[in-house]
Design an enzyme around this catalytic site. Structure first.
Site, short mmCIF file in Angstrom:
data_model
loop_
_atom_site.label_atom_id
_atom_site.label_comp_id
_atom_site.label_asym_id
_atom_site.label_seq_id
_atom_site.Cartn_x
_atom_site.Cartn_y
_atom_site.Cartn_z
N GLU A 184 -0.60 -3.81 13.21
CA GLU A 184 0.76 -3.36 12.88
C GLU A 184 1.00 -1.93 13.38
O GLU A 184 0.06 -1.24 13.79
CB GLU A 184 0.98 -3.42 11.36
N LYS A 206 11.13 2.17 10.27
CA LYS A 206 10.16 1.31 9.58
C LYS A 206 10.81 -0.07 9.42
O LYS A 206 11.84 -0.20 8.77
CB LYS A 206 9.81 1.91 8.22
N ASP A 247 10.38 -2.75 -7.63
CA ASP A 247 9.89 -2.58 -6.27
C ASP A 247 8.65 -3.45 -6.00
O ASP A 247 7.56 -3.18 -6.49
CB ASP A 247 9.56 -1.09 -6.03
N SER A 260 6.82 -5.25 -2.62
CA SER A 260 6.86 -5.26 -1.15
C SER A 260 7.15 -6.66 -0.59
O SER A 260 6.60 -7.66 -1.07
CB SER A 260 5.54 -4.77 -0.59
N LYS A 299 -3.10 -1.36 -1.49
CA LYS A 299 -3.08 0.09 -1.67
C LYS A 299 -3.19 0.46 -3.14
O LYS A 299 -2.50 -0.08 -3.99
CB LYS A 299 -1.80 0.67 -1.07
N1 PSU Z 1 -1.60 0.30 5.08
C1 PSU Z 1 -1.93 1.57 5.43
N2 PSU Z 1 -0.93 2.42 5.73
C2 PSU Z 1 0.38 2.01 5.76
C3 PSU Z 1 0.73 0.67 5.40
C4 PSU Z 1 -0.32 -0.13 5.08
O1 PSU Z 1 -3.10 1.92 5.45
O2 PSU Z 1 1.25 2.81 6.12
C5 PSU Z 1 2.17 0.18 5.48
C6 PSU Z 1 2.13 -1.29 5.91
O3 PSU Z 1 2.88 -1.41 7.08
C7 PSU Z 1 2.75 -2.06 4.77
C8 PSU Z 1 3.74 -1.06 4.28
O4 PSU Z 1 3.32 -3.25 5.19
O5 PSU Z 1 2.97 0.16 4.29
C9 PSU Z 1 4.29 -1.44 2.92
O6 PSU Z 1 5.50 -0.80 2.72
P1 PSU Z 1 6.45 -1.20 1.50
O7 PSU Z 1 5.65 -0.87 0.26
O8 PSU Z 1 7.67 -0.33 1.65
O9 PSU Z 1 6.75 -2.65 1.63
MN MN Z 2 9.22 -1.44 -1.59
#
Ligand code: PSU
Ligand code: MN
Length: 300
Positions: free
Chosen positions: A26, A87, A139, A141, A160
């Protein structure tokens, strides 16, 4: 299946046509997950690791109204340096393509791209999930939703640690997404190799491939999450991380940061609060995930 919305690099096309291993990578992690210049170094290193293992890396992004599957060095530089990179998660794909802007794909958008290109394995750092503030913020994802509708194996260091891991796992279970930890029954927490949660253990890449193939035979559309713990020597303990995360979450709340800005904000704040240690850990764990993804791609 290819369409004119995809622009697949030569090496990737060649590998896919000849049934050679390919992994998707990604780009949000490059553009929004890590600071420059470390992000560029990491992006290149990840591609080198795959190359050295005989696997073709396909970093995914959006440029000139196309989904690019496989990028060159110039394009990696743009993703790493430009402050105008959008993003892009699932719902942003159409808009950013229509506008012809440069976009960095999240796990969600990269899974969609991988499915369209016929790539079965994808390595990232940590997936998005259910945020700890879910009761107020709602929230969750989109990454989790895309897991339920794109048959791609994603290797991640758990989810995470800024998230509510328990709710994240429940959500994946509800949506029928298989989750396995590699060579352990503990679900890792990104920066830390352990958490207080357990999932089913899987011990070989062959076993992963076998399950994936059965799921395809069943006509199931969901992907699969392979949680790969960061090696002990590179981890930051969960006790230490939890303190830092709490400060970062409080700061985000106080500043009213929400929506797609939240995850990048928290990651950057954690780098600052940990004096750069979290970045080193983040880099190590992605490298570790790329290696496992390559091994899976080779047996498939
Ligand atoms: N893992 C990492 N760093 C990141 C992400 C994942 O080590 O920056 C990113 C990925 O692209 C994941 C996104 O899909 O964060 C999730 O964002 P959100 O919580 O807004 O869906
Ligand atoms: Mn989100």
């Amino acid at each position: 299946m290819t369409s004119n919305i995809l622009k697949i690099g030569k090496k990737v096309v060649n590998a896919l046509e000849n049934n050679k291993p390919v992994i998707a990578l990604e780009s949000t992690i490059i553009s929004h997950g890590m600071p420059y210049p470390q992000n560029l170094k990491v992006a290149k290193k990840l591609e080198n690791i795959a190359d050295s293992m005989g696997v073709v890396p396909a970093t995914v992004c959006l440029m000139n109204g196309k989904i690019k599957i496989g990028v060159n060095e110039e394009e990696l530089k743009i993703l790493a340096q430009s402050s105008n990179v959008v993003k892009v998660s699932s719902r942003d794909l159409g808009k950013v393509l229509a506008e012809g802007k440069v976009g960095a794909t999240t796990v969600a958008a990269t899974m969609i791209a991988a499915r369209l290109a016929g790539i079965k394995v994808f390595a990232t750092g940590g997936i998005g999930g259910v945020h700890r503030s879910v009761n107020d913020s709602y929230d969750i994802s989109t990454d989790l939703i895309e897991f339920s509708r794109n048959p791609v194996i994603v290797v991640s260091a758990g989810a995470k640690a800024i998230l509510d891991l328990s709710k994240t796992l429940e959500f994946l279970e509800t949506y029928g997404v298989p989750v396995y930890s590699f060579k352990t029954d503990i679900f890792p927490a990104f920066y830390s190799s352990t958490s207080d949660l357990s999932v089913e253990q899987i011990n070989s890449v062959e076993a992963i491939a076998a399950i994936y193939k059965k799921n395809l035979e069943l006509g199931l559309k969901q992907g699969m999450l392979i949680a790969n713990p960061i090696p002990r020597k590179d981890e930051i303990t969960i006790e230490k991380m939890n303190k830092i995360i709490k400060i970062a979450l409080d700061d985000a709340k106080q500043k009213g940061i929400k929506g797609k800005k939240l995850t990048p904000f928290l990651l950057a704040k954690i780098v600052e609060l940990s004096d750069g240690d979290s970045l080193k850990t983040n880099i190590k764990l992605v490298e570790n995930n790329v290696k496992l993804a390559c091994k899976i791609a080779k047996v498939l």
